[in-house]
Design a protein around this motif. Sequence first.
Motif, PDB file in Angstrom:
ATOM      1  N   TRP A  84      -3.184   1.507  -9.783  1.00 16.01           N
ATOM      2  CA  TRP A  84      -2.090   0.823  -9.094  1.00 16.01           C
ATOM      3  C   TRP A  84      -0.862   1.706  -8.902  1.00 16.01           C
ATOM      4  N   TRP A  85      -0.786   2.816  -9.614  1.00 15.96           N
ATOM      5  CA  TRP A  85       0.422   3.656  -9.569  1.00 15.96           C
ATOM      6  C   TRP A  85       0.044   5.080  -9.179  1.00 15.96           C
ATOM      7  N   LYS A  86       0.523   5.533  -8.037  1.00 18.65           N
ATOM      8  CA  LYS A  86       0.226   6.877  -7.564  1.00 18.65           C
ATOM      9  C   LYS A  86       1.297   7.284  -6.559  1.00 18.65           C
ATOM     10  N   SER A  87       1.281   8.536  -6.198  1.00 23.48           N
ATOM     11  CA  SER A  87       2.206   8.988  -5.155  1.00 23.48           C
ATOM     12  C   SER A  87       1.749   8.425  -3.815  1.00 23.48           C
ATOM     13  N   PRO A  88       2.600   7.707  -3.092  1.00 20.96           N
ATOM     14  CA  PRO A  88       2.155   7.150  -1.805  1.00 20.96           C
ATOM     15  C   PRO A  88       1.749   8.218  -0.804  1.00 20.96           C
ATOM     16  N   THR A  89       2.356   9.405  -0.893  1.00 22.73           N
ATOM     17  CA  THR A  89       1.997  10.487   0.025  1.00 22.73           C
ATOM     18  C   THR A  89       0.645  11.105  -0.309  1.00 22.73           C
ATOM     19  N   ALA A  90       0.033  10.683  -1.444  1.00 22.96           N
ATOM     20  CA  ALA A  90      -1.328  11.113  -1.754  1.00 22.96           C
ATOM     21  C   ALA A  90      -2.354  10.284  -1.003  1.00 22.96           C
ATOM     22  N   ASP A  91      -1.881   9.347  -0.189  1.00 24.97           N
ATOM     23  CA  ASP A  91      -2.737   8.536   0.667  1.00 24.97           C
ATOM     24  C   ASP A  91      -2.592   9.041   2.106  1.00 24.97           C
ATOM     25  N   ALA A  92      -3.713   9.303   2.752  1.00 25.15           N
ATOM     26  CA  ALA A  92      -3.676   9.890   4.096  1.00 25.15           C
ATOM     27  C   ALA A  92      -2.986   8.975   5.098  1.00 25.15           C
ATOM     28  N   SER A  93      -3.125   7.655   4.925  1.00 23.76           N
ATOM     29  CA  SER A  93      -2.522   6.724   5.888  1.00 23.76           C
ATOM     30  C   SER A  93      -1.001   6.808   5.845  1.00 23.76           C
ATOM     31  N   VAL A  94      -0.427   7.033   4.658  1.00 26.80           N
ATOM     32  CA  VAL A  94       1.028   7.138   4.540  1.00 26.80           C
ATOM     33  C   VAL A  94       1.521   8.445   5.152  1.00 26.80           C
ATOM     34  N   SER A  95       0.897   9.550   4.772  1.00 29.79           N
ATOM     35  CA  SER A  95       1.319  10.857   5.297  1.00 29.79           C
ATOM     36  C   SER A  95       1.150  10.936   6.807  1.00 29.79           C
ATOM     37  N   MET A  96       0.012  10.447   7.303  1.00 29.25           N
ATOM     38  CA  MET A  96      -0.200  10.469   8.750  1.00 29.25           C
ATOM     39  C   MET A  96       0.700   9.450   9.449  1.00 29.25           C
ATOM     40  N   GLY A  97       1.034   8.359   8.765  1.00 29.10           N
ATOM     41  CA  GLY A  97       1.973   7.400   9.347  1.00 29.10           C
ATOM     42  C   GLY A  97       3.351   8.008   9.531  1.00 29.10           C
ATOM     43  N   LEU A  98       3.822   8.759   8.516  1.00 24.80           N
ATOM     44  CA  LEU A  98       5.100   9.456   8.639  1.00 24.80           C
ATOM     45  C   LEU A  98       5.067  10.468   9.777  1.00 24.80           C
ATOM     46  N   ALA A  99       3.972  11.237   9.822  1.00 23.81           N
ATOM     47  CA  ALA A  99       3.829  12.236  10.891  1.00 23.81           C
ATOM     48  C   ALA A  99       3.755  11.560  12.256  1.00 23.81           C
ATOM     49  N   GLY A 100       3.092  10.396  12.313  1.00 27.05           N
ATOM     50  CA  GLY A 100       2.990   9.667  13.575  1.00 27.05           C
ATOM     51  C   GLY A 100       4.341   9.171  14.060  1.00 27.05           C
ATOM     52  N   LEU A 101       5.170   8.690  13.150  1.00 29.37           N
ATOM     53  CA  LEU A 101       6.517   8.249  13.520  1.00 29.37           C
ATOM     54  C   LEU A 101       7.335   9.406  14.092  1.00 29.37           C
ATOM     55  N   ILE A 102       7.253  10.553  13.433  1.00 29.64           N
ATOM     56  CA  ILE A 102       7.972  11.741  13.930  1.00 29.64           C
ATOM     57  C   ILE A 102       7.420  12.162  15.285  1.00 29.64           C
ATOM     58  N   PHE A 103       6.108  12.109  15.439  1.00 30.25           N
ATOM     59  CA  PHE A 103       5.449  12.488  16.698  1.00 30.25           C
ATOM     60  C   PHE A 103       5.966  11.631  17.853  1.00 30.25           C
ATOM     61  N   VAL A 104       6.005  10.319  17.661  1.00 30.45           N
ATOM     62  CA  VAL A 104       6.480   9.410  18.706  1.00 30.45           C
ATOM     63  C   VAL A 104       7.952   9.662  18.997  1.00 30.45           C
ATOM     64  N   MET A 105       8.763   9.828  17.954  1.00 34.50           N
ATOM     65  CA  MET A 105      10.193  10.044  18.143  1.00 34.50           C
ATOM     66  C   MET A 105      10.470  11.346  18.892  1.00 34.50           C
ATOM     67  N   VAL A 106       9.768  12.407  18.516  1.00 30.79           N
ATOM     68  CA  VAL A 106       9.971  13.716  19.153  1.00 30.79           C
ATOM     69  C   VAL A 106       9.681  13.644  20.646  1.00 30.79           C
ATOM     70  N   HIS A 107       8.562  13.039  21.012  1.00 30.68           N
ATOM     71  CA  HIS A 107       8.199  13.000  22.429  1.00 30.68           C
ATOM     72  C   HIS A 107       9.072  12.021  23.211  1.00 30.68           C
ATOM     73  N   PHE A 108       9.547  10.974  22.552  1.00 30.60           N
ATOM     74  CA  PHE A 108      10.495  10.076  23.212  1.00 30.60           C
ATOM     75  C   PHE A 108      11.801  10.805  23.501  1.00 30.60           C
ATOM     76  N   LEU A 109      12.282  11.581  22.526  1.00 29.89           N
ATOM     77  CA  LEU A 109      13.504  12.359  22.740  1.00 29.89           C
ATOM     78  C   LEU A 109      13.317  13.379  23.852  1.00 29.89           C
ATOM     79  N   GLY A 110      12.147  14.023  23.877  1.00 28.61           N
ATOM     80  CA  GLY A 110      11.885  15.008  24.923  1.00 28.61           C
ATOM     81  C   GLY A 110      11.892  14.385  26.306  1.00 28.61           C
ATOM     82  N   MET A 111      11.275  13.216  26.445  1.00 28.23           N
ATOM     83  CA  MET A 111      11.179  12.562  27.753  1.00 28.23           C
ATOM     84  C   MET A 111      12.509  11.980  28.208  1.00 28.23           C
ATOM     85  N   THR A 112      13.377  11.611  27.270  1.00 30.44           N
ATOM     86  CA  THR A 112      14.645  10.970  27.641  1.00 30.44           C
ATOM     87  C   THR A 112      15.817  11.942  27.695  1.00 30.44           C
TER      88      THR A 112
END
Length: 272
Positions: free
Chosen positions: A140-168
């Motif tokens: 029940w207790w672990k580093s959340p970033t040791a889960d691929a869904s969390v790390s990729m979720g963070l990267a996905g948020l940055i990915f969307v934000m970066v391309h939104f900033l680029g387009m706007t």
Amino acid sequence: MHESPIIDLGGLHIDLSVVLMLVVTCTIVFVLALLATRNLSVDKPGKLQNFMEWAVEFVQGLISSSMDLKKGRPFLSLGMTLILFIFVANLLGLPFGVVTEYDNKESATVFGHQITSVAEAFDKAHETKPNEHVEVGVNWWKSPTADASVSMGLAGLIFVMVHFLGMTRNTKGYFKHYFQPFWFFFPINLIEQFSKLLTHGMRLFGNIFAGEVLIAQLIKLGTLNAFGAVASVVGLVVWQGFSIFVGAIQAFVFTILTFVYISQAIDTHEEH
């Protein structure tokens, strides 16, 4: 390795340990920021205020190393949030673990829902070893970033934000760079963008997950014999000390890459 407490809810597989650890991480970061800014003083700043001021200057340095500070100043709060959140998340699995053991799948329930990961583990064990007593542990207790869904979720948020900033903010330059240096480089440039997403998240996940796997193996070593117990304690002390360094480095790398990607998206080719 122990199982994760996964339940089915509305057709979704929910990892309760990830939800729990994300709440804990957000709470720690919020309380840390609140305490550091509660009693601000110019003459006699407290230790937490000094730490937060150092962190702000450090993030400003990261921004200025990748783009003009005037353009990057609006992203200061983003950088502070990322580096504090990821650093805290990386370290949560180091001090201790919380594991529950189940000897049958009927008792593996939480909030009235069966822990499907445990049920599947029992079914698999009974197929291979039908006559043996089986116990399944749930972590029940672990580093959340040791889960691929969390790390990729963070990267996905940055990915969307970066391309939104680029387009706007840099519409012409953003779309133009996909066809540079020649138009037929478009598929390669497109693949490059998705490879950034993959490496951004998986680099963080791989380093933290590997560290927690090694900690689990060192703990298991301590159950073998007296020599294993001594080796386990020494190994845990050394590795946990090194893991703090790794956690800090990974928080730094994720944050600096975020600013690099933002800079590439909002600056034109000529400005580089």
